[in-house]
Design an enzyme around this catalytic site. Structure first.
Site, PDB file in Angstrom:
ATOM      1  N   GLU A 172      49.821  31.897  45.299  1.00  0.00           N
ATOM      2  CA  GLU A 172      49.349  31.109  44.745  1.00  0.00           C
ATOM      3  C   GLU A 172      48.595  30.313  43.492  1.00  0.00           C
ATOM      4  O   GLU A 172      48.508  31.405  42.915  1.00  0.00           O
ATOM      5  CB  GLU A 172      47.943  30.994  46.161  1.00  0.00           C
ATOM      6  CG  GLU A 172      48.103  31.250  47.209  1.00  0.00           C
ATOM      7  CD  GLU A 172      47.203  30.967  48.117  1.00  0.00           C
ATOM      8  OE1 GLU A 172      45.617  31.666  47.443  1.00  0.00           O
ATOM      9  OE2 GLU A 172      46.977  31.089  49.123  1.00  0.00           O
TER      10      GLU A 172
ATOM     11  N   LYS B  77      43.743  44.699  43.828  1.00  0.00           N
ATOM     12  CA  LYS B  77      43.939  44.684  42.554  1.00  0.00           C
ATOM     13  C   LYS B  77      42.660  43.544  42.522  1.00  0.00           C
ATOM     14  O   LYS B  77      43.153  42.492  41.902  1.00  0.00           O
ATOM     15  CB  LYS B  77      44.852  45.118  42.190  1.00  0.00           C
ATOM     16  CG  LYS B  77      45.257  46.304  40.773  1.00  0.00           C
ATOM     17  CD  LYS B  77      44.022  45.111  39.555  1.00  0.00           C
ATOM     18  CE  LYS B  77      44.703  44.239  39.201  1.00  0.00           C
ATOM     19  NZ  LYS B  77      43.707  43.613  38.022  1.00  0.00           N
TER      20      LYS B  77
ATOM     21  N   CYS C 203      41.319  26.430  40.786  1.00  0.00           N
ATOM     22  CA  CYS C 203      42.610  26.475  40.800  1.00  0.00           C
ATOM     23  C   CYS C 203      43.069  24.469  41.373  1.00  0.00           C
ATOM     24  O   CYS C 203      44.014  24.070  40.557  1.00  0.00           O
ATOM     25  CB  CYS C 203      43.507  27.147  41.595  1.00  0.00           C
ATOM     26  SG  CYS C 203      43.074  26.922  43.531  1.00  0.00           S
TER      27      CYS C 203
HETATM   28  P1  NAD Z   1      45.966  36.259  35.930  1.00  0.00           P
HETATM   29  O1  NAD Z   1      47.181  35.528  36.473  1.00  0.00           O
HETATM   30  O2  NAD Z   1      45.974  36.447  34.138  1.00  0.00           O
HETATM   31  O3  NAD Z   1      45.371  37.071  36.729  1.00  0.00           O
HETATM   32  C1  NAD Z   1      45.620  37.435  38.323  1.00  0.00           C
HETATM   33  C2  NAD Z   1      45.521  39.007  38.708  1.00  0.00           C
HETATM   34  O4  NAD Z   1      46.842  38.991  38.351  1.00  0.00           O
HETATM   35  C3  NAD Z   1      44.757  40.244  37.481  1.00  0.00           C
HETATM   36  O5  NAD Z   1      43.691  40.626  38.631  1.00  0.00           O
HETATM   37  C4  NAD Z   1      45.382  40.609  36.956  1.00  0.00           C
HETATM   38  O6  NAD Z   1      44.384  41.687  36.679  1.00  0.00           O
HETATM   39  C5  NAD Z   1      46.602  40.201  38.083  1.00  0.00           C
HETATM   40  N1  NAD Z   1      47.615  40.567  36.446  1.00  0.00           N
HETATM   41  C6  NAD Z   1      48.086  39.923  35.543  1.00  0.00           C
HETATM   42  N2  NAD Z   1      48.653  40.932  34.755  1.00  0.00           N
HETATM   43  C7  NAD Z   1      49.722  41.145  36.372  1.00  0.00           C
HETATM   44  C8  NAD Z   1      50.960  41.590  36.184  1.00  0.00           C
HETATM   45  N3  NAD Z   1      52.541  41.604  35.061  1.00  0.00           N
HETATM   46  N4  NAD Z   1      51.055  42.428  37.305  1.00  0.00           N
HETATM   47  C9  NAD Z   1      50.383  42.496  38.322  1.00  0.00           C
HETATM   48  N5  NAD Z   1      49.448  42.026  37.920  1.00  0.00           N
HETATM   49  C10 NAD Z   1      49.105  41.365  37.192  1.00  0.00           C
HETATM   50  O7  NAD Z   1      44.668  35.377  36.732  1.00  0.00           O
HETATM   51  P2  NAD Z   1      43.558  34.837  36.552  1.00  0.00           P
HETATM   52  O8  NAD Z   1      43.528  34.794  34.569  1.00  0.00           O
HETATM   53  O9  NAD Z   1      43.183  35.695  37.092  1.00  0.00           O
HETATM   54  O10 NAD Z   1      43.316  33.104  37.144  1.00  0.00           O
HETATM   55  C11 NAD Z   1      43.248  31.822  36.804  1.00  0.00           C
HETATM   56  C12 NAD Z   1      44.601  31.401  37.325  1.00  0.00           C
HETATM   57  O11 NAD Z   1      44.588  31.050  38.471  1.00  0.00           O
HETATM   58  C13 NAD Z   1      45.553  30.065  36.916  1.00  0.00           C
HETATM   59  O12 NAD Z   1      46.236  29.452  36.668  1.00  0.00           O
HETATM   60  C14 NAD Z   1      44.796  28.822  38.164  1.00  0.00           C
HETATM   61  O13 NAD Z   1      44.901  28.269  38.387  1.00  0.00           O
HETATM   62  C15 NAD Z   1      45.123  30.621  38.890  1.00  0.00           C
HETATM   63  N6  NAD Z   1      44.353  29.958  40.737  1.00  0.00           N
HETATM   64  C16 NAD Z   1      45.496  29.766  41.768  1.00  0.00           C
HETATM   65  C17 NAD Z   1      45.084  29.412  42.835  1.00  0.00           C
HETATM   66  C18 NAD Z   1      45.323  28.929  44.124  1.00  0.00           C
HETATM   67  O14 NAD Z   1      44.985  28.780  44.988  1.00  0.00           O
HETATM   68  N7  NAD Z   1      46.904  28.478  43.750  1.00  0.00           N
HETATM   69  C19 NAD Z   1      43.484  30.188  42.380  1.00  0.00           C
HETATM   70  C20 NAD Z   1      42.825  30.989  42.512  1.00  0.00           C
HETATM   71  C21 NAD Z   1      43.465  30.387  40.358  1.00  0.00           C
HETATM   72  O1  6OD Z   2      39.812  27.186  50.074  1.00  0.00           O
HETATM   73  C1  6OD Z   2      40.600  28.507  50.332  1.00  0.00           C
HETATM   74  O2  6OD Z   2      40.898  28.282  51.198  1.00  0.00           O
HETATM   75  C2  6OD Z   2      41.050  28.280  48.461  1.00  0.00           C
HETATM   76  N1  6OD Z   2      41.645  29.148  48.090  1.00  0.00           N
HETATM   77  C3  6OD Z   2      40.570  28.068  47.566  1.00  0.00           C
HETATM   78  C4  6OD Z   2      41.239  28.770  46.349  1.00  0.00           C
HETATM   79  C5  6OD Z   2      40.791  28.128  44.815  1.00  0.00           C
HETATM   80  C6  6OD Z   2      41.190  27.992  44.341  1.00  0.00           C
HETATM   81  O3  6OD Z   2      40.904  27.958  42.689  1.00  0.00           O
END
Ligand code: NAD
Ligand code: 6OD
Length: 486
Positions: A254, A178, A288
């Site tokens: 993550e 998704k 992130c």
């Molecule tokens: P988000 O949590 O809003 O959405 C992520 C995904 O989850 C989307 O596909 C969304 O549709 C889905 N989703 C939302 N609510 C849901 C629910 N109740 N049940 C199932 N699925 C659901 O995050 P975003 O705004 O897309 O991304 C930004 C965030 O992601 C930031 O907080 C960022 O730090 C974090 N992030 C973390 C990493 C990492 O590797 N730690 C990497 C990238 C982004």
């Molecule tokens: O480099 C990667 O493997 C990885 N998972 C990066 C994540 C970036 C987050 O925004």
């Protein structure tokens, strides 16, 4: 108008309900496509296809054949590089110069790397004494976990989705993906690649939609899903963990961060400035482990701020395919409003706005886009929202410190623990930081320098579990012990 459909059991299908939502170009705010929204029917069909594929040709395939197909996915993405590049840039607004170096090559590499890695991964074995003296042999085998739900965010859509799908397929699982509702296209396009290289039907499925009361919730709550791997906000991670509790399904999470960097007075200043230009502003601050808090030793603080300001003011925002531009917009209007609300909070809290703090002037054709200025603040308290909450935009708070102990205490003063960077020429200090900074990933004199064999993930509110290298296999496979009495 481009139309993005679900990919279920090897075929593109629309939603039975006819429900669709807009795909918006972040650079100009205009709708350029329609995306089908999955209801329970489509999610059920995708999970059923993934279950059936586990027991079909895919489940019976030799490991060698399976891994050669996974490798071909990488090759085919690279052959269709420009299509993936355009799709990713239109969905996100990010410059082609970035996506062509990070998103697309890494999106491909995630398949190639895990295909090789899984092949060479050993398991344990033990000889066990028994009372009759004959003994027993124990050995481990890794089996696929089953049908995995992959829930992906919008910031690095292809890279972060394939970072999960690559190891999942290499380990023999099937997936239902998704993607974020904001960036659905490359996940859908990958379906064509799966068919072209001969991945059996039902192994890779994609459903589009939102989170709550939509495809995300239907998928994570589905009782026939064996595990959920999620990247996104910490708050969403909590909801997904609750959904996974029903049926006692494992999760890999993550999540967010409020990542610090520490700049010591023995740092190579040129390298530190270049490093922070990337770590704060790359992808318009939407990575992130982006740096959002910089602590600089007091005697070099003012020089660091002045030099970073001068460099930041050279950024050129613009369209993804304009080679003279190196900064994209934020991904959506909602996210732009969120980031601007932190700009406002910073001013209300009395921050000094060193640079930025608003919306840049853009040419007429880009004025409807979700632009914000790269922004530096000083003078906030650690408890002020922009200094302690994840903003996920091109902005940073810089504060001075005097001693190493103080810097460590400031860096660790957060509920997150994803990434950090340290800038110093003192090797002993670098190792000390490796011991005391409470994060999953520490970079010294670098940032986002990735070796896919290493562990990836965060502590505290930044996540559960580690992916990457052998660590991801804990989630993407089940370890079975076989005990043979001799
Ligand atoms: P988000 O949590 O809003 O959405 C992520 C995904 O989850 C989307 O596909 C969304 O549709 C889905 N989703 C939302 N609510 C849901 C629910 N109740 N049940 C199932 N699925 C659901 O995050 P975003 O705004 O897309 O991304 C930004 C965030 O992601 C930031 O907080 C960022 O730090 C974090 N992030 C973390 C990493 C990492 O590797 N730690 C990497 C990238 C982004
Ligand atoms: O480099 C990667 O493997 C990885 N998972 C990066 C994540 C970036 C987050 O925004």
């Amino acid at each position: 108008m481009k139309e993005v459909k679900h990919f279920i059991n090897g075929e593109y299908v629309g939603s039975k309900s006819g429900k669709q939502f807009d795909n918006v170009n972040p650079a100009n705010g205009q709708v350029f496509g329609k995306v089908h929204e999955a209801g329970r029917d489509e999610v059920n069909a995708a999970v059923a296809a993934a279950r059936e594929a586990l027991h079909g040709e895919w489940g019976r395939m030799s490991v060698e054949k399976r891994l050669s197909l996974v490798k071909k996915v990488a090759e085919r993405i690279n052959e269709r590089f420009d299509e993936f590049l355009e799709a990713e840039c239109l969905d996100t607004g990010k410059p082609a110069s970035l996506a062509s170096h990070v998103d697309i090559p890494r999106g491909a590499a995630n398949f190639g790397f895990f295909a090789d890695h899984v092949k060479n991964f050993p398991t344990e074995s033990f000889f066990t004494d028994t009372p009759d003296g004959a003994g027993a042999v124990n050995y481990g085998v890794r089996k696929p976990r089953g049908v995995l739900a992959v829930i992906a965010p919008w910031n690095l859509p292809l890279l972060l989705m394939t970072w999960k799908v690559g190891p999942a397929l290499a380990c023999g699982n099937t997936v239902v993906v998704k993607p974020s509702e904001i960036t659905p296209t490359t996940a859908a396009l990958l379906g064509e690649v799966m068919n072209e290289v001969g991945i059996p039907k039902g192994v890779y499925n994609v459903v589009h939609g939102f989170g709550p009361d939509s495809a995300g919730a239907y998928l994570t709550e589905h009782p026939d899903v064996d595990g959920i791997t999620f990247t996104g906000e910490s708050r969403t991670g909590e909801v997904i963990m609750r959904a996974a509790a029903k049926g006692v399904r494992p999760v890999s999470l993550e999540l967010g961060g409020k990542n610090p960097s520490l700049v010591f007075n023995d740092a190579d200043m040129d390298a530190a400035i270049d490093g922070h230009l990337r770590s704060i502003f790359i992808n318009c601050g939407q990575v992130c482990f982006n740096t959002e808090r910089v602590y600089v030793q007091r005697d070099i603080h003012d020089e660091f701020v002045a030099r970073l300001k001068a460099a930041v003011e050279q950024f050129r925002p613009g369209a993804w395919n304009d080679d003279s531009c190196n900064l994209g917009p934020l991904v959506s209007e909602e996210h732009q409003q969120k980031v601007l609300s932190y700009f406002k909070k910073a001013e209300e809290a009395g921050a000094t706005v060193v640079t930025g703090g608003g919306v840049p002037e853009m040419p007429e054709e880009l004025q409807g886009g979700f632009w914000v200025q790269p922004t530096i603040w000083t003078g906030l308290k650690e408890t002020d929202a922009p200094a302690c909450e994840e903003v996920f935009g091109p902005c940073v708070h810089i504060a001075p410190f005097d001693t190493e102990e103080e810097a460590v205490a400031l860096a660790n003063n957060t509920r997150y623990g994803l990434g950090a960077s340290v800038w110093t020429r003192d090797v002993s200090r670098a190792h000390r930081m490796g011991q005391v900074l409470d994060v999953g990933m520490l970079w010294v004199n670098s940032w986002f320098l990735r070796d896919l064999r290493t562990s990836f993930g965060g502590n505290g509110a930044s996540g559960v579990g580690r992916e990457g290298g052998v660590h991801g296999l804990e989630f993407y496979s089940e370890l079975r012990n076989v005990c043979i009495k001799l």
